[in-house]
Design a protein around this motif. Structure first.
Motif, PDB file in Angstrom:
ATOM      1  N   THR A 253      35.017 -26.544 -20.921  1.00 48.08           N
ATOM      2  CA  THR A 253      35.135 -27.474 -22.079  1.00 48.08           C
ATOM      3  C   THR A 253      34.634 -27.152 -23.469  1.00 48.08           C
ATOM      4  O   THR A 253      34.765 -27.725 -24.425  1.00 48.08           O
ATOM      5  CB  THR A 253      33.733 -28.474 -21.904  1.00 48.08           C
ATOM      6  N   ALA A 254      34.478 -25.686 -23.570  1.00 46.87           N
ATOM      7  CA  ALA A 254      34.101 -25.084 -24.774  1.00 46.87           C
ATOM      8  C   ALA A 254      35.486 -25.204 -25.687  1.00 46.87           C
ATOM      9  O   ALA A 254      36.303 -24.737 -25.405  1.00 46.87           O
ATOM     10  CB  ALA A 254      33.677 -23.709 -24.500  1.00 46.87           C
ATOM     11  N   THR A 255      34.918 -25.599 -27.175  1.00 48.81           N
ATOM     12  CA  THR A 255      36.188 -25.551 -27.831  1.00 48.81           C
ATOM     13  C   THR A 255      36.478 -24.249 -28.800  1.00 48.81           C
ATOM     14  O   THR A 255      37.410 -24.200 -29.388  1.00 48.81           O
ATOM     15  CB  THR A 255      36.000 -26.848 -28.969  1.00 48.81           C
ATOM     16  N   ILE A 256      35.495 -23.081 -28.601  1.00 46.17           N
ATOM     17  CA  ILE A 256      35.692 -21.952 -29.120  1.00 46.17           C
ATOM     18  C   ILE A 256      35.287 -20.895 -28.082  1.00 46.17           C
ATOM     19  O   ILE A 256      34.450 -21.362 -27.154  1.00 46.17           O
ATOM     20  CB  ILE A 256      35.014 -21.985 -30.630  1.00 46.17           C
ATOM     21  N   GLY A 257      35.513 -19.805 -28.497  1.00 43.12           N
ATOM     22  CA  GLY A 257      35.130 -18.590 -27.617  1.00 43.12           C
ATOM     23  C   GLY A 257      33.671 -18.119 -28.047  1.00 43.12           C
ATOM     24  O   GLY A 257      32.979 -18.625 -28.953  1.00 43.12           O
ATOM     25  N   GLY A 258      33.138 -16.915 -27.375  1.00 42.27           N
ATOM     26  CA  GLY A 258      32.014 -16.615 -27.639  1.00 42.27           C
ATOM     27  C   GLY A 258      31.836 -14.982 -27.999  1.00 42.27           C
ATOM     28  O   GLY A 258      32.736 -14.324 -27.770  1.00 42.27           O
ATOM     29  N   ILE A 259      30.834 -14.781 -28.993  1.00 39.82           N
ATOM     30  CA  ILE A 259      30.331 -13.585 -29.225  1.00 39.82           C
ATOM     31  C   ILE A 259      28.842 -13.591 -28.887  1.00 39.82           C
ATOM     32  O   ILE A 259      28.151 -14.321 -29.320  1.00 39.82           O
ATOM     33  CB  ILE A 259      30.441 -13.271 -30.904  1.00 39.82           C
ATOM     34  N   SER A 260      28.454 -12.757 -27.918  1.00 40.49           N
ATOM     35  CA  SER A 260      27.103 -12.842 -27.309  1.00 40.49           C
ATOM     36  C   SER A 260      26.399 -11.829 -27.728  1.00 40.49           C
ATOM     37  O   SER A 260      26.759 -10.658 -27.790  1.00 40.49           O
ATOM     38  CB  SER A 260      27.121 -12.807 -25.726  1.00 40.49           C
ATOM     39  N   LEU A 261      25.119 -11.907 -27.856  1.00 37.88           N
ATOM     40  CA  LEU A 261      24.120 -10.939 -28.234  1.00 37.88           C
ATOM     41  C   LEU A 261      23.310 -10.595 -27.202  1.00 37.88           C
ATOM     42  O   LEU A 261      22.434 -11.162 -26.574  1.00 37.88           O
ATOM     43  CB  LEU A 261      23.208 -11.631 -29.363  1.00 37.88           C
TER      44      LEU A 261
ATOM     45  N   ILE B 256      27.779 -11.776 -36.864  1.00 37.47           N
ATOM     46  CA  ILE B 256      26.629 -12.447 -36.249  1.00 37.47           C
ATOM     47  C   ILE B 256      27.000 -12.569 -34.645  1.00 37.47           C
ATOM     48  O   ILE B 256      27.410 -11.689 -34.061  1.00 37.47           O
ATOM     49  CB  ILE B 256      26.368 -13.705 -37.116  1.00 37.47           C
ATOM     50  N   TRP B 257      26.636 -13.795 -34.203  1.00 35.48           N
ATOM     51  CA  TRP B 257      26.976 -13.990 -32.710  1.00 35.48           C
ATOM     52  C   TRP B 257      26.892 -15.638 -32.723  1.00 35.48           C
ATOM     53  O   TRP B 257      26.228 -16.388 -33.670  1.00 35.48           O
ATOM     54  CB  TRP B 257      25.993 -13.384 -31.979  1.00 35.48           C
ATOM     55  N   ASN B 258      27.432 -16.104 -31.806  1.00 37.92           N
ATOM     56  CA  ASN B 258      27.074 -17.578 -31.394  1.00 37.92           C
ATOM     57  C   ASN B 258      26.421 -18.028 -30.122  1.00 37.92           C
ATOM     58  O   ASN B 258      26.175 -19.051 -29.783  1.00 37.92           O
ATOM     59  CB  ASN B 258      28.362 -18.358 -31.815  1.00 37.92           C
ATOM     60  N   TYR B 259      26.017 -16.778 -29.248  1.00 37.67           N
ATOM     61  CA  TYR B 259      25.376 -16.977 -27.999  1.00 37.67           C
ATOM     62  C   TYR B 259      24.301 -15.957 -28.022  1.00 37.67           C
ATOM     63  O   TYR B 259      24.817 -14.641 -27.981  1.00 37.67           O
ATOM     64  CB  TYR B 259      26.480 -16.887 -26.754  1.00 37.67           C
ATOM     65  N   ASP B 260      23.012 -16.174 -27.882  1.00 35.21           N
ATOM     66  CA  ASP B 260      22.115 -15.418 -27.693  1.00 35.21           C
ATOM     67  C   ASP B 260      21.628 -15.200 -26.366  1.00 35.21           C
ATOM     68  O   ASP B 260      21.126 -16.494 -26.002  1.00 35.21           O
ATOM     69  CB  ASP B 260      20.946 -15.616 -28.857  1.00 35.21           C
ATOM     70  N   SER B 261      21.396 -14.023 -25.893  1.00 38.24           N
ATOM     71  CA  SER B 261      20.933 -13.930 -24.413  1.00 38.24           C
ATOM     72  C   SER B 261      19.351 -14.197 -24.107  1.00 38.24           C
ATOM     73  O   SER B 261      18.620 -14.345 -23.279  1.00 38.24           O
ATOM     74  CB  SER B 261      21.091 -12.724 -23.634  1.00 38.24           C
ATOM     75  N   PHE B 262      18.726 -14.041 -25.472  1.00 37.67           N
ATOM     76  CA  PHE B 262      17.280 -13.985 -25.633  1.00 37.67           C
ATOM     77  C   PHE B 262      16.420 -12.965 -24.533  1.00 37.67           C
ATOM     78  O   PHE B 262      15.536 -12.799 -24.233  1.00 37.67           O
ATOM     79  CB  PHE B 262      16.488 -15.362 -24.928  1.00 37.67           C
ATOM     80  N   ASP B 263      17.448 -11.685 -24.365  1.00 37.95           N
ATOM     81  CA  ASP B 263      16.848 -10.762 -23.526  1.00 37.95           C
ATOM     82  C   ASP B 263      15.661 -10.019 -24.134  1.00 37.95           C
ATOM     83  O   ASP B 263      15.024  -9.562 -23.399  1.00 37.95           O
ATOM     84  CB  ASP B 263      18.067  -9.867 -22.770  1.00 37.95           C
TER      85      ASP B 263
ATOM     86  N   ASP C  34      32.282 -13.819 -42.840  1.00 39.42           N
ATOM     87  CA  ASP C  34      31.207 -13.598 -41.638  1.00 39.42           C
ATOM     88  C   ASP C  34      32.047 -13.960 -40.168  1.00 39.42           C
ATOM     89  O   ASP C  34      32.568 -14.836 -39.767  1.00 39.42           O
ATOM     90  CB  ASP C  34      30.120 -14.624 -41.680  1.00 39.42           C
ATOM     91  N   ILE C  35      32.000 -12.863 -39.260  1.00 47.64           N
ATOM     92  CA  ILE C  35      32.614 -12.995 -38.174  1.00 47.64           C
ATOM     93  C   ILE C  35      31.299 -13.466 -37.180  1.00 47.64           C
ATOM     94  O   ILE C  35      30.354 -12.696 -36.976  1.00 47.64           O
ATOM     95  CB  ILE C  35      33.062 -11.597 -37.560  1.00 47.64           C
ATOM     96  N   ALA C  36      31.754 -14.766 -36.599  1.00 44.24           N
ATOM     97  CA  ALA C  36      30.474 -15.210 -35.655  1.00 44.24           C
ATOM     98  C   ALA C  36      30.970 -15.819 -34.483  1.00 44.24           C
ATOM     99  O   ALA C  36      30.018 -16.082 -33.568  1.00 44.24           O
ATOM    100  CB  ALA C  36      29.739 -16.339 -36.550  1.00 44.24           C
ATOM    101  N   THR C  37      32.186 -16.099 -34.352  1.00 40.88           N
ATOM    102  CA  THR C  37      32.692 -16.812 -32.987  1.00 40.88           C
ATOM    103  C   THR C  37      34.100 -16.319 -32.633  1.00 40.88           C
ATOM    104  O   THR C  37      34.601 -15.457 -33.327  1.00 40.88           O
ATOM    105  CB  THR C  37      32.989 -18.300 -33.126  1.00 40.88           C
ATOM    106  N   CYS C  38      34.551 -16.410 -31.535  1.00 44.05           N
ATOM    107  CA  CYS C  38      35.892 -15.879 -30.977  1.00 44.05           C
ATOM    108  C   CYS C  38      36.621 -17.175 -30.673  1.00 44.05           C
ATOM    109  O   CYS C  38      36.191 -18.414 -30.682  1.00 44.05           O
ATOM    110  CB  CYS C  38      35.612 -15.270 -29.855  1.00 44.05           C
TER     111      CYS C  38
END
Length: 353
Positions: free
Chosen positions: A262-270, A229-236, A104-108
């Motif tokens: 300070t983030a240890t991983i990158g993001g995939i935003s929704l 998937i994603w690891n950051y949801d905008s809740f739009d 599953d691809i979920a982070t960057c």
């Protein structure tokens, strides 16, 4: 129990409110001809309807090798009924247990960020496409089959502009609540429509609401798709229901950028490009994220070459995909209990059609 937020509730409820069986002939073939100038070779299920499987597609999946996870049950409001307290996650169900598999691809990767947009294409999408092109930003769009056959020109533009295109099913159903054959139909009809327009078959797919378990994963795998998937949801999506306002969503995105150092991983935003408010927020978010992260594509997050996001180009793939753990996606308990008003549903259906 903490739940991961299931994405796009507002659009999904709107979709489900108008879904039904497609008009078909006696042999189950759909009879709908898209009403636009694109030279369609196939007839399709009607937009927003629950599609039926083509008999030949059933042979693409060996059901004997698919995990026998129980089909999820939906409540009166259309949301999944949560498992009883104390239940164990036997089949890596993402909706309830935040469970991911390595495929599953979920982070960057650290320092990188991929923006993704669901539920289009829509008449509001053009404004976002223009901004992305003007600022040389590439994104990944997870499109709904029923929208593709309504707006093929917009899908073609996405491809011509160099964006990545993934499947978001035909009618935005909760996949763990569907049979194997229903899952196949949702994915293959969308794949067929996309290929008619751009000549390529996507490998990426995003389950509506992020709803999948090992049964869904195996069906997806046997059809040649990769879950994203994603690891950051905008809740739009909450804006349409009046739960939050645009300023709240914008502050959430600024928070993501503020934590970049300070983030240890990158993001995939929704995010979503199915409404005017969603597109406006997306445009405001892009310079904020670009100032904090290296803007990249989902393919890089999954260690896949950009060309190999389509089945026809798989020989160009260099590295197998690898996923990551969900981070910061929030709670989904609100999703399980949310019920939009009829007025909101009517508005959202208007936006989608």
């Amino acid at each position: 129990m903490k739940f991961v937020l299931l994405a796009s509730l507002f659009a999904a409820v709107a979709l489900e409110s108008v879904s039904g069986q497609s008009p078909t002939t006696n042999n189950g073939e759909p009879t709908y001809v898209p009403q636009n100038n694109f030279p369609w070779k196939n007839k399709y299920p009607t937009p927003l309807s629950v599609p039926q499987i083509k008999p030949e597609w059933a042979k693409l999946v060996n059901n004997a090798s698919v995990p026998q996870a129980p089909i999820s049950t939906k409540g009166p409001d259309g949301a999944l009924l949560p498992p009883p307290p104390g239940s164990k996650d036997t089949y890596c169900h993402w909706s309830f247990y935040q469970c991911l598999k390595p495929t599953d691809i979920a982070t960057c990767q650290k320092g990188n960020w991929a923006v993704t947009y669901d539920d289009g294409p829509s008449p509001f999408s053009t404004k976002l496409y223009d901004y992305l092109k003007q600022n040389n930003i590439k994104a990944t769009f997870f499109v709904i089959g029923g929208q593709v056959i309504q707006y093929p020109d917009l899908l073609k533009r996405l491809h011509d502009d160099g964006h990545e295109i993934g499947i978001h099913t035909w009618s935005h159903q909760l996949l763990t609540s569907q049979t194997n054959e229903q899952i196949i139909a949702e994915l293959k009809w969308t794949e067929l429509a996309i290929k008619e327009v751009i000549g390529l078959s996507p490998r990426f797919m995003r389950p509506p609401f992020g709803d999948m378990d090992d049964r869904v994963r195996e069906v997806v795998k046997q059809l040649g798709f990769i879950p994203v998937i994603w690891n950051y949801d905008s809740f739009d999506w909450k804006i349409a229901s009046g739960t939050i306002d645009a300023a709240t969503v914008e502050n959430t995105i600024k928070g993501w950028a503020g934590n970049a150092s300070t983030a240890t991983i990158g993001g995939i935003s929704l995010e979503h490009d199915v409404s005017e408010s969603g597109v406006d927020i997306a445009i405001k978010a892009l310079p904020v994220l670009k100032g904090a992260y290296n803007m990249t594509l989902t393919s890089q997050c999954g260690n896949i070459s950009h060309q190999a996001v389509y089945k026809e180009n798989m020989e160009q793939e260099n590295v197998a995909p690898s996923g990551g753990q969900v981070n910061g996606a929030g709670d989904a308990l609100a999703y399980m209990k949310t019920s939009l008003t009829f007025g909101s549903i009517a508005l959202l259906v208007t936006l989608l059609v």
